[in-house]
Design an enzyme around this catalytic site. Structure first.
Site, PDB file in Angstrom:
ATOM      1  N   HIS A   1       0.843  -1.189   0.000  1.00 30.25           N
ATOM      2  CA  HIS A   1       0.000   0.000   0.000  1.00 30.25           C
ATOM      3  C   HIS A   1       0.878   1.239   0.000  1.00 30.25           C
ATOM      4  CE1 HIS A   1       1.021   0.795   4.166  1.00 30.25           C
ATOM      5  NE2 HIS A   1       0.545  -0.388   4.549  1.00 30.25           N
TER       6      HIS A   1
ATOM      7  N   ASP B   1      -5.416 -19.173  11.991  1.00 30.67           N
ATOM      8  CA  ASP B   1      -4.344 -19.895  12.671  1.00 30.67           C
ATOM      9  C   ASP B   1      -4.346 -19.548  14.165  1.00 30.67           C
ATOM     10  OD1 ASP B   1      -1.562 -20.562  13.619  1.00 30.67           O
ATOM     11  OD2 ASP B   1      -1.373 -21.181  11.537  1.00 30.67           O
TER      12      ASP B   1
ATOM     13  N   SER C   1       1.858  -5.547   7.150  1.00 31.58           N
ATOM     14  CA  SER C   1       1.510  -5.193   5.772  1.00 31.58           C
ATOM     15  C   SER C   1       2.632  -5.617   4.840  1.00 31.58           C
ATOM     16  CB  SER C   1       1.269  -3.688   5.642  1.00 31.58           C
ATOM     17  OG  SER C   1       2.383  -2.965   6.104  1.00 31.58           O
TER      18      SER C   1
END
Length: 335
Positions: free
Chosen positions: A161, A284, A299
């Site tokens: 991003h 998980d 990220s």
């Protein structure tokens, strides 16, 4: 230096720039990419000198703060002095030295708008330095996750991003070096509050150099001597091959070694203009126990499905840290 948090929560705008297109279709079918997942440290610049506080200057005439008297504020970005661009602390100090105590005109960027303020630097007592009473910084450092490294060229992609300053100014690269980062602690994510990874730059472990930052992340080239002997190389897959169901992400939440964690892809949206091509959910139990789900610093974590690289984690849902968004890998490849 302020540490950037390289993961936006879903309540915030994802990018500063418009960017689109796919380069994956132009890649040869035999192209392979090393799976990332390692946490790396970067230094970025907002293109000026940011005011983070004020302090009185002690001069022969007394103690006072010319900056506050002139109307400067915390968060102002100094971009020029007397019409000369000022991008670093060194350049700003040089401009004050040239003034010899005469009034200078400072160009500021404040809340996205430019303003000009006249201020007179004063000479510090028992010193030859001229100051206006500001505490400043010119770079912002942060951590993020490397998504992939092209096997042949060693070019890497990270973050997934755009990276912006608080006033939404697009950042540029201040230091091209990219360092391995060791995660030393985790602030768990909670409903209404994003968690974060806390790490230390390992300045003796240089991964490579960055040369580009844009709406889909940060890019550069890994060092030629980096050891990929333990790295797994896979093919990349376009969004058309992504399906709802099980997948894996690779992230580092302790130390320097990436681990694989199970997720579920809940939605695929190839046409999303904000590069939110996946809705994912962490399933998980190990990752949920350690982080509460997706946290800032993750990220760029690569998403693998059916043995192929399909995307990267980019956002966390503010109201549910177990869920977030991801970008399709075809939006990142080719930068």
């Amino acid at each position: 230096m302020r540490r950037l948090k390289f993961l936006f929560v879903a309540a915030l705008t994802a990018g500063c720039l418009l960017f689109g297109g796919s380069a994956l279709s132009a890649q040869a079918a035999t192209d392979y990419y090393y799976i990332g997942g390692m946490t790396a440290g970067f230094s970025l610049s907002a293109g000026g000198v940011e005011i983070v506080g004020f302090k009185e200057v002690v001069s022969e005439q007394g103690a006072f703060c010319p900056a506050t008297e002139a109307g400067m504020r915390t968060g102002d970005l100094i971009v020029a002095v007397d019409g000369i661009h000022t991008r670093s602390i060194e350049e700003l100090n040089a401009a004050f030295a040239r003034s010899k105590g005469k009034c200078v005109r400072i160009t500021l960027k404040r809340e996205g708008e430019h303003a000009e303020i006249d201020v007179t630097p004063v000479r510090e007592k028992n010193s030859e330095k001229y100051k206006i009473g500001i505490l400043i910084r010119d770079t912002l450092s942060g951590i993020g996750t490397v998504t992939y490294i092209e096997k042949d060229s060693l070019r890497f992609g990270a973050l997934g991003h755009a990276v912006c300053a608080e006033d939404r100014t697009a950042l540029t690269i201040a230091d091209s070096s990219v360092y391995l980062c060791s995660i030393v602690s985790v602030n768990r994510g909670e409903r209404g509050k994003a968690g974060e990874l806390r790490g230390l730059f390992m300045n003796d472990s240089r991964l490579g150099a960055a040369d580009k930052v844009c709406a889909t992340g940060l890019y550069g080239k890994f060092a030629d001597g980096y050891d990929f002997s333990a790295a797994e190389a896979v093919e990349a897959a376009p969004l058309s091959e992504a399906t709802i169901g099980k997948a894996i992400i690779y992230s580092t939440v302790d130390g320097v070694t990436p681990e694989a964690y199970e997720i579920a892809i809940a939605k695929v949206d190839a046409n999303n203009r904000d590069n939110k091509n996946f809705v994912i959910k962490v399933t998980d139990e190990r990752l949920l126990a350690e982080t509460g789900g997706i946290v800032q610093g993750m990220s760029g974590s690569p998403i693998i499905q059916n043995g192929k690289l399909i995307g990267a984690v980019t956002h966390v849902f503010l109201n549910d840290p177990t869920r977030g968004y991801g970008i399709g890998i075809e939006k990142m490849i080719g930068n």
